[in-house]
Design an enzyme around this catalytic site. Sequence first.
Site, PDB file in Angstrom:
ATOM      1  CE  LYS A   1      -4.419   1.049   0.247  1.00 16.01           C
ATOM      2  NZ  LYS A   1      -5.608   0.235  -0.111  1.00 16.01           N
TER       3      LYS A   1
ATOM      4  CG  ASP B   1      -7.393   3.229  -0.777  1.00 18.68           C
ATOM      5  OD1 ASP B   1      -7.847   2.075  -0.694  1.00 18.68           O
ATOM      6  OD2 ASP B   1      -7.493   4.044   0.171  1.00 18.68           O
TER       7      ASP B   1
HETATM    8  P1  NDP Z   1     -12.966   7.722  -2.877  1.00 18.23           P
HETATM    9  O1  NDP Z   1     -11.874   8.701  -2.704  1.00 18.23           O
HETATM   10  O2  NDP Z   1     -13.526   7.480  -4.217  1.00 18.23           O
HETATM   11  O3  NDP Z   1     -14.175   8.080  -1.904  1.00 18.23           O
HETATM   12  C1  NDP Z   1     -13.984   8.175  -0.530  1.00 18.23           C
HETATM   13  C2  NDP Z   1     -15.298   8.555   0.122  1.00 18.23           C
HETATM   14  O4  NDP Z   1     -15.178   8.424   1.528  1.00 18.23           O
HETATM   15  C3  NDP Z   1     -15.673   9.998  -0.141  1.00 18.23           C
HETATM   16  O5  NDP Z   1     -17.073  10.104  -0.130  1.00 18.23           O
HETATM   17  C4  NDP Z   1     -15.039  10.712   1.053  1.00 18.23           C
HETATM   18  O6  NDP Z   1     -15.642  11.957   1.361  1.00 18.23           O
HETATM   19  C5  NDP Z   1     -15.293   9.715   2.149  1.00 18.23           C
HETATM   20  N1  NDP Z   1     -14.251   9.869   3.164  1.00 18.23           N
HETATM   21  C6  NDP Z   1     -12.916   9.811   2.980  1.00 18.23           C
HETATM   22  N2  NDP Z   1     -12.261  10.042   4.116  1.00 18.23           N
HETATM   23  C7  NDP Z   1     -13.205  10.271   5.031  1.00 18.23           C
HETATM   24  C8  NDP Z   1     -13.162  10.576   6.398  1.00 18.23           C
HETATM   25  N3  NDP Z   1     -12.010  10.702   7.052  1.00 18.23           N
HETATM   26  N4  NDP Z   1     -14.354  10.697   7.034  1.00 18.23           N
HETATM   27  C9  NDP Z   1     -15.526  10.561   6.377  1.00 18.23           C
HETATM   28  N5  NDP Z   1     -15.621  10.277   5.074  1.00 18.23           N
HETATM   29  C10 NDP Z   1     -14.492  10.141   4.412  1.00 18.23           C
HETATM   30  O7  NDP Z   1     -12.398   6.365  -2.237  1.00 18.23           O
HETATM   31  P2  NDP Z   1     -12.919   4.865  -2.455  1.00 18.23           P
HETATM   32  O8  NDP Z   1     -14.389   4.833  -2.650  1.00 18.23           O
HETATM   33  O9  NDP Z   1     -12.031   4.241  -3.445  1.00 18.23           O
HETATM   34  O10 NDP Z   1     -12.546   4.217  -1.040  1.00 18.23           O
HETATM   35  C11 NDP Z   1     -13.480   4.119   0.027  1.00 18.23           C
HETATM   36  C12 NDP Z   1     -13.028   3.029   0.991  1.00 18.23           C
HETATM   37  O11 NDP Z   1     -12.966   1.769   0.292  1.00 18.23           O
HETATM   38  C13 NDP Z   1     -11.625   3.199   1.603  1.00 18.23           C
HETATM   39  O12 NDP Z   1     -11.626   2.652   2.898  1.00 18.23           O
HETATM   40  C14 NDP Z   1     -10.749   2.340   0.696  1.00 18.23           C
HETATM   41  O13 NDP Z   1      -9.566   1.925   1.347  1.00 18.23           O
HETATM   42  C15 NDP Z   1     -11.695   1.169   0.444  1.00 18.23           C
HETATM   43  N6  NDP Z   1     -11.411   0.345  -0.727  1.00 18.23           N
HETATM   44  C16 NDP Z   1     -11.318   0.883  -1.973  1.00 18.23           C
HETATM   45  C17 NDP Z   1     -11.105   0.073  -3.062  1.00 18.23           C
HETATM   46  C18 NDP Z   1     -11.085   0.598  -4.450  1.00 18.23           C
HETATM   47  O14 NDP Z   1     -10.995  -0.213  -5.374  1.00 18.23           O
HETATM   48  N7  NDP Z   1     -11.176   1.899  -4.671  1.00 18.23           N
HETATM   49  C19 NDP Z   1     -10.884  -1.382  -2.896  1.00 18.23           C
HETATM   50  C20 NDP Z   1     -11.080  -1.863  -1.553  1.00 18.23           C
HETATM   51  C21 NDP Z   1     -11.323  -1.006  -0.517  1.00 18.23           C
HETATM   52  P3  NDP Z   1     -14.870  13.306   1.017  1.00 18.23           P
HETATM   53  O15 NDP Z   1     -15.110  13.516  -0.452  1.00 18.23           O
HETATM   54  O16 NDP Z   1     -15.493  14.331   1.863  1.00 18.23           O
HETATM   55  O17 NDP Z   1     -13.414  13.092   1.334  1.00 18.23           O
HETATM   56  O1  2IT Z   2      -7.884  -1.657  -0.637  1.00 17.05           O
HETATM   57  C1  2IT Z   2      -7.846  -2.155  -1.780  1.00 17.05           C
HETATM   58  O2  2IT Z   2      -8.004  -3.366  -1.962  1.00 17.05           O
HETATM   59  C2  2IT Z   2      -7.660  -1.252  -2.919  1.00 17.05           C
HETATM   60  N1  2IT Z   2      -7.600  -0.043  -2.716  1.00 17.05           N
HETATM   61  C3  2IT Z   2      -7.518  -1.807  -4.304  1.00 17.05           C
HETATM   62  C4  2IT Z   2      -6.132  -2.332  -4.524  1.00 17.05           C
HETATM   63  C5  2IT Z   2      -5.815  -2.751  -5.938  1.00 17.05           C
HETATM   64  O3  2IT Z   2      -4.634  -3.079  -6.151  1.00 17.05           O
HETATM   65  O4  2IT Z   2      -6.692  -2.771  -6.806  1.00 17.05           O
END
Ligand code: NDP
Ligand code: 2IT
Length: 449
Positions: free
Chosen positions: A122, A162
């Site tokens: 990561k 992420d």
């Molecule tokens: P994005 O940046 O697309 O979206 C993040 C969302 O979460 C936004 O709505 C953001 O709001 C909100 N957010 C972020 N930080 C905070 C905080 N401290 N408190 C409250 N809300 C918050 O990210 P993703 O959708 O990609 O990721 C969301 C979660 O999913 C994370 O935990 C990530 O690690 C996990 N994840 C993502 C994967 C992926 O493929 N993208 C895979 C597996 C897990 P704001 O706009 O106000 O910051």
């Molecule tokens: O937390 C996660 O699994 C991710 N942000 C996606 C990682 C990836 O390599 O697609």
Amino acid sequence: MTDIVEYVRIKDPNEREFHQAVREFMESVSPVLEQNPEYRKAKIAERLIEPERVIMFRVPWIDDKGEIQVNRGFRIEMNSAIGPYKGGLRFHPSVNLGILKFLAFEQVFKNALTTLPMGGGKGGSDFDPKGKSDNEVMRFCQAFMAELFRHIGADTDIPAGDIGVGAREIGYLFGMYKKLRNEFTGVLTGKSLSWGGSLMRPEATGYGSVYFAAEMLGSQNQTLEGKVCLVSGSGNVAQFTAEKLIDLGAKVVTLSDSSGYIFDEAGIDREKLSFIKRLKNVRRGRISEYKEKYPESVYTPINPGSEFNPLWNHKADCAFPSATQNEINEKDAQNLVSNGVKVVCEGANMPTTLEGVHIFLNNNILYAPGKAANAGGVSVSGLEMTQNSMRLSWTHEEVDNRLRIIMKSIHKTCLDAAEQYGTPGNYVNGANIAGFLKVVNAMLDQGVV
Ligand code: NDP
Ligand code: 2IT
């Protein structure tokens, strides 16, 4: 178990989130360690908690006013026992070593569950993309890659997105990598379709999380149809979680960002969701604007210091935390249980505090930890790597079918491991133990390295 958790706490006292992830993991795998003296002799737990390599670097860049800005960049190469390091990059002001170590640690076992050959890593930066122009984001990504490029590679370490890193950032990062190395390889995943990306990668985490929830409900002869669902976040994972839930006939009533959440009792339908996608992905606006467009909804600001998060205090059947770590505390977990929630499926990484996890487990909630439920994203990243290696692209149906098969397999693996180690139905133990066994047996095969 206490020994390892205590050791991590003493050695790296400031890494709170990392301590939490290690503690949850050790609660599950301690019985396995106790039954297998060879694991203890091989110092497996001690080796698992130490990253193979940590890279920290300065990221200097110039903003639109011509001023020099300095951020901190990281890549944690946690474990390569079963494949090259694989995992996302997070750009968020809260990013620090402890948060990335927790994410890298979780990633190792998540990736082991996917059935694909991927180690765990990561990275990211404390850079805040909010309010920055496209040019500033580009210059930052180029400066970040100007150091990262010497540590990664299609067979070494393959970053992805992420929080704060989506298609735009992956494009800028890839462009700079290609320029510096003079080679076109699948070194990043989440690429756009016309230059090596996979169909379904944007959808994969959210869809995968819903497929996992459907499997859990299926094990109780139930479906998602008609279920009222609370979803947090409004980014990549939340949007596609909501989309698949709507497809399957569920009713999504909430979405959020870090400022507040919207509650729409009538349900967020496809048209409302496409408004949110435009709002968040194109205009990069705030979720509060939903209320202006759909006045029958309610917008409530979220105060990060408050005792509980009102989003989790609505009557519902299912909850899909899909924003960030520790967004469900003990009180929130209690509220969810009191409101009749039967399924909690973690799209985010470690969104529930350890006290919250215990509440779900003690109340027999169908509770899927992130490393199982959100593994669809990295799985389709793995499929993107496969397609890049073969220099061809699969159809939407091909990738979606493989994603469904993988999520089904992760679900079964978790249930089987939970049953085998005496805690049937406990997906936390199942995911941790199954991931642990795969990684540890590979480490033992490969000697002390
Ligand atoms: P994005 O940046 O697309 O979206 C993040 C969302 O979460 C936004 O709505 C953001 O709001 C909100 N957010 C972020 N930080 C905070 C905080 N401290 N408190 C409250 N809300 C918050 O990210 P993703 O959708 O990609 O990721 C969301 C979660 O999913 C994370 O935990 C990530 O690690 C996990 N994840 C993502 C994967 C992926 O493929 N993208 C895979 C597996 C897990 P704001 O706009 O106000 O910051
Ligand atoms: O937390 C996660 O699994 C991710 N942000 C996606 C990682 C990836 O390599 O697609």
